[in-house]
Scaffold this motif. Structure first.
Motif, PDB file in Angstrom:
ATOM      1  N   PHE A 253       7.430   4.728  41.411  1.00 44.46           N
ATOM      2  CA  PHE A 253       8.104   4.678  42.710  1.00 44.46           C
ATOM      3  C   PHE A 253       7.508   5.734  43.646  1.00 44.46           C
ATOM      4  N   GLN A 254       7.317   6.949  43.129  1.00 40.29           N
ATOM      5  CA  GLN A 254       6.796   8.035  43.949  1.00 40.29           C
ATOM      6  C   GLN A 254       5.335   7.799  44.325  1.00 40.29           C
ATOM      7  N   ALA A 255       4.538   7.323  43.379  1.00 41.55           N
ATOM      8  CA  ALA A 255       3.116   7.082  43.641  1.00 41.55           C
ATOM      9  C   ALA A 255       2.902   5.952  44.637  1.00 41.55           C
ATOM     10  N   SER A 256       3.861   5.037  44.716  1.00 41.45           N
ATOM     11  CA  SER A 256       3.743   3.863  45.586  1.00 41.45           C
ATOM     12  C   SER A 256       4.758   3.911  46.723  1.00 41.45           C
ATOM     13  N   LYS A 257       5.170   5.109  47.100  1.00 41.79           N
ATOM     14  CA  LYS A 257       6.259   5.260  48.058  1.00 41.79           C
ATOM     15  C   LYS A 257       6.014   4.480  49.347  1.00 41.79           C
ATOM     16  N   SER A 258       4.770   4.452  49.815  1.00 45.68           N
ATOM     17  CA  SER A 258       4.480   3.759  51.074  1.00 45.68           C
ATOM     18  C   SER A 258       4.681   2.253  50.954  1.00 45.68           C
ATOM     19  N   ARG A 294      20.280   7.849  38.440  1.00 42.27           N
ATOM     20  CA  ARG A 294      19.086   8.197  39.221  1.00 42.27           C
ATOM     21  C   ARG A 294      19.252   7.889  40.699  1.00 42.27           C
ATOM     22  N   GLY A 295      20.413   7.375  41.073  1.00 41.35           N
ATOM     23  CA  GLY A 295      20.662   7.069  42.474  1.00 41.35           C
ATOM     24  C   GLY A 295      19.980   5.812  42.958  1.00 41.35           C
ATOM     25  N   TRP A 296      19.574   4.964  42.038  1.00 39.43           N
ATOM     26  CA  TRP A 296      18.898   3.728  42.407  1.00 39.43           C
ATOM     27  C   TRP A 296      19.907   2.607  42.654  1.00 39.43           C
ATOM     28  N   ALA A 297      19.449   1.581  43.349  1.00 37.93           N
ATOM     29  CA  ALA A 297      20.273   0.395  43.587  1.00 37.93           C
ATOM     30  C   ALA A 297      19.839  -0.709  42.628  1.00 37.93           C
ATOM     31  N   ILE A 298      20.787  -1.547  42.225  1.00 36.63           N
ATOM     32  CA  ILE A 298      20.476  -2.637  41.293  1.00 36.63           C
ATOM     33  C   ILE A 298      21.174  -3.909  41.736  1.00 36.63           C
ATOM     34  N   GLU A 299      20.469  -5.014  41.611  1.00 32.44           N
ATOM     35  CA  GLU A 299      21.013  -6.334  41.959  1.00 32.44           C
ATOM     36  C   GLU A 299      20.598  -7.324  40.887  1.00 32.44           C
ATOM     37  N   CYS A 300      21.501  -8.209  40.517  1.00 31.15           N
ATOM     38  CA  CYS A 300      21.173  -9.282  39.579  1.00 31.15           C
ATOM     39  C   CYS A 300      20.592 -10.452  40.361  1.00 31.15           C
ATOM     40  N   LEU A 301      19.346 -10.803  40.055  1.00 26.43           N
ATOM     41  CA  LEU A 301      18.687 -11.926  40.711  1.00 26.43           C
ATOM     42  C   LEU A 301      18.983 -13.243  40.012  1.00 26.43           C
ATOM     43  N   ALA A 302      19.185 -13.185  38.693  1.00 31.17           N
ATOM     44  CA  ALA A 302      19.436 -14.403  37.916  1.00 31.17           C
ATOM     45  C   ALA A 302      19.968 -14.002  36.543  1.00 31.17           C
ATOM     46  N   TRP A 303      20.720 -14.891  35.932  1.00 28.79           N
ATOM     47  CA  TRP A 303      21.162 -14.679  34.555  1.00 28.79           C
ATOM     48  C   TRP A 303      21.381 -16.041  33.899  1.00 28.79           C
ATOM     49  N   ARG A 304      21.401 -16.028  32.574  1.00 25.35           N
ATOM     50  CA  ARG A 304      21.540 -17.283  31.821  1.00 25.35           C
ATOM     51  C   ARG A 304      22.171 -16.984  30.471  1.00 25.35           C
ATOM     52  N   THR A 305      22.942 -17.923  29.976  1.00 23.25           N
ATOM     53  CA  THR A 305      23.471 -17.846  28.614  1.00 23.25           C
ATOM     54  C   THR A 305      22.466 -18.472  27.663  1.00 23.25           C
ATOM     55  N   VAL A 306      22.178 -17.801  26.567  1.00 23.34           N
ATOM     56  CA  VAL A 306      21.194 -18.293  25.602  1.00 23.34           C
ATOM     57  C   VAL A 306      21.812 -18.325  24.208  1.00 23.34           C
ATOM     58  N   ALA A 307      21.272 -19.200  23.383  1.00 24.39           N
ATOM     59  CA  ALA A 307      21.725 -19.292  21.993  1.00 24.39           C
ATOM     60  C   ALA A 307      21.038 -18.203  21.171  1.00 24.39           C
ATOM     61  N   PHE A 327      17.159  -8.284  36.661  1.00 22.22           N
ATOM     62  CA  PHE A 327      17.644  -7.311  37.642  1.00 22.22           C
ATOM     63  C   PHE A 327      16.497  -6.873  38.548  1.00 22.22           C
ATOM     64  N   GLU A 328      16.837  -6.588  39.807  1.00 22.59           N
ATOM     65  CA  GLU A 328      15.907  -5.888  40.691  1.00 22.59           C
ATOM     66  C   GLU A 328      16.472  -4.494  40.936  1.00 22.59           C
ATOM     67  N   ILE A 329      15.644  -3.474  40.681  1.00 16.70           N
ATOM     68  CA  ILE A 329      16.069  -2.082  40.817  1.00 16.70           C
ATOM     69  C   ILE A 329      15.198  -1.428  41.887  1.00 16.70           C
ATOM     70  N   LYS A 330      15.840  -0.753  42.828  1.00 12.94           N
ATOM     71  CA  LYS A 330      15.145  -0.116  43.932  1.00 12.94           C
ATOM     72  C   LYS A 330      15.514   1.362  44.013  1.00 12.94           C
ATOM     73  N   ASP A 331      14.551   2.161  44.484  1.00 16.82           N
ATOM     74  CA  ASP A 331      14.792   3.580  44.692  1.00 16.82           C
ATOM     75  C   ASP A 331      15.323   3.788  46.102  1.00 16.82           C
ATOM     76  N   ASP A 332      16.631   3.880  46.233  1.00 11.28           N
ATOM     77  CA  ASP A 332      17.252   4.087  47.545  1.00 11.28           C
ATOM     78  C   ASP A 332      17.300   5.552  47.931  1.00 11.28           C
ATOM     79  N   THR A 333      16.786   6.429  47.068  1.00 11.78           N
ATOM     80  CA  THR A 333      16.847   7.858  47.358  1.00 11.78           C
ATOM     81  C   THR A 333      15.650   8.313  48.168  1.00 11.78           C
ATOM     82  N   SER A 334      14.581   7.483  48.180  1.00 12.74           N
ATOM     83  CA  SER A 334      13.365   7.876  48.903  1.00 12.74           C
ATOM     84  C   SER A 334      13.575   7.682  50.397  1.00 12.74           C
ATOM     85  N   SER A 335      12.896   8.470  51.159  1.00 10.65           N
ATOM     86  CA  SER A 335      13.032   8.368  52.623  1.00 10.65           C
ATOM     87  C   SER A 335      12.358   7.116  53.113  1.00 10.65           C
ATOM     88  N   SER A 336      12.916   6.523  54.126  1.00  7.71           N
ATOM     89  CA  SER A 336      12.364   5.286  54.671  1.00  7.71           C
ATOM     90  C   SER A 336      11.252   5.580  55.667  1.00  7.71           C
TER      91      SER A 336
END
Length: 336
Positions: A253-258, A294-307, A327-336
């Motif tokens: 996240f830090q190395a790719s902040k831009s 870690r102060g990150w945001a998380i969202e469920c993009l998809a889920w499924r029941t499996v055997a 899940f999609e996890i984002k670093d919301d702590t970094s400056s925009s």
């Protein structure tokens, strides 16, 4: 249980029509391998193949044909004494449940997909080269698949997995897709950040070792660490692995902040008999708690029941069901 709030009805994703997987057995020099196969979107003639040491676990649906090995087919692990190798590393030589849902969610659009997932799907198939790094790539199924549809992917794992699984599977699929037509002549040359990149279908892929317990600055170039997406599938079934994984994600996240990359993680609920309080095994609630810490945001993009098959307290194996999430996890702590 906190994870249940992420099981929204509208994010439930049924199997994608037309996507098919199967397994064959291949024998060479008295060694038996399982070949996991899956077709590209809407192209039954283009089937990716992955050499594995064991049959997949939860990656086949319905009547799809799986491989069955005899006791004689199982060999002593030739990499048991490799430096840095462990039981966790040995699980990388087979395909797991989360890989399938992650591939489907990112490359097989459905009308009911949420807007954010549709945005990611467009990025992934961008032949211009969305830059992706995969952590814990195993035999390379997810990263190779994303390269085949247009992405530029750096697959990473322990040295043993890279040298004995990923490299050979990239070569295998480069040959398989060598006759696949490429629409854009501007992207027929390998991008410089993939040092030994191979053309896989519409995109490019390369592999390199990456140890989560060591600084990424000692293992990746600045260009390799600057990416658009981080992906991982079923990589933290042991609780002890989660901190190292998230430390690596945080460094990326830090190395790719831009670029403001996000981390797309597929994860199967494997709560043990002690449920969400399991100490040894990672639980969904454990992942959610670690993300929040870690102060990150998380969202469920998809889920499924499996055997699944579970062992009860008596040692008997019974049929059961579980859930697998993307899940999609984002670093919301970094400056925009």
């Amino acid at each position: 249980m906190a994870y249940q709030q992420y099981m929204q009805k509208e994010r439930h994703r049924p199997p994608s029509k037309g996507f098919q997987c199967r397994e064959d057995i291949e024998k060479e020099d008295h060694l038996t391998s399982v070949i996991f196969k899956c077709n590209l979107p809407h192209q039954q003639q283009h089937v990716l193949e992955f050499n594995c040491r064991e049959p997949s676990c939860g990656a086949l649906e319905g009547q799809e044909e799986g491989a069955v090995l005899s006791e004689d087919d199982y060999a002593v692990d030739p990499n048991f004494f490799d430096e840095g190798y462990s039981m966790a590393g040995s699980t990388g030589f087979k395909v797991w449940t989360g890989s399938r849902l992650l591939i489907e969610a990112l490359t097989w659009p459905q009308d009911t997909d949420c807007d954010r997932l549709k945005e990611i799907q467009e990025c992934v198939k961008n032949v211009g080269g969305t830059r992706i790094i995969e952590l814990g790539a195993g035999v390379g199924v997810v990263g190779t698949y994303l390269a085949a549809v247009g992405s530029h992917v750096l697959l990473t794992d322990l040295t043993t997995l890279v040298e004995n699984a990923i490299d050979t599977n990239l070569e295998r699929n480069e040959r398989i897709l060598s006759n696949m037509s490429i629409d854009d002549d501007n992207h027929k040359s390998c991008p410089s950040w993939l040092v030994n990149g191979q053309r896989i279908g519409k995109g490019w892929a390369d592999a390199t070792p990456l140890d989560w317990t060591k600084p990424i600055s000692e293992q990746l170039t600045d260009e390799q660490a600057s990416i658009d997406f981080i992906i991982a599938s079923d990589v933290v079934f042991l609780a002890s692995m989660m901190k190292a994984l998230f430390d690596t994600v945080e460094a990326l996240f830090q190395a790719s902040k831009s670029n403001k990359p996000s981390f797309i993680l597929s994860f199967q609920k494997r709560d043990a008999q002690d449920g969400t309080d399991s100490i040894a095994f990672t639980t969904v609630d454990g992942v959610l708690a670690a993300v929040r810490e870690r102060g990150w945001a998380i969202e469920c993009l998809a889920w499924r029941t499996v055997a699944v098959k579970r062992e009860d307290e008596t040692g008997s194996v019974k049929n059961d069901t579980s859930e697998v999430f993307v899940f999609e996890i984002k670093d919301d702590t970094s400056s925009s």
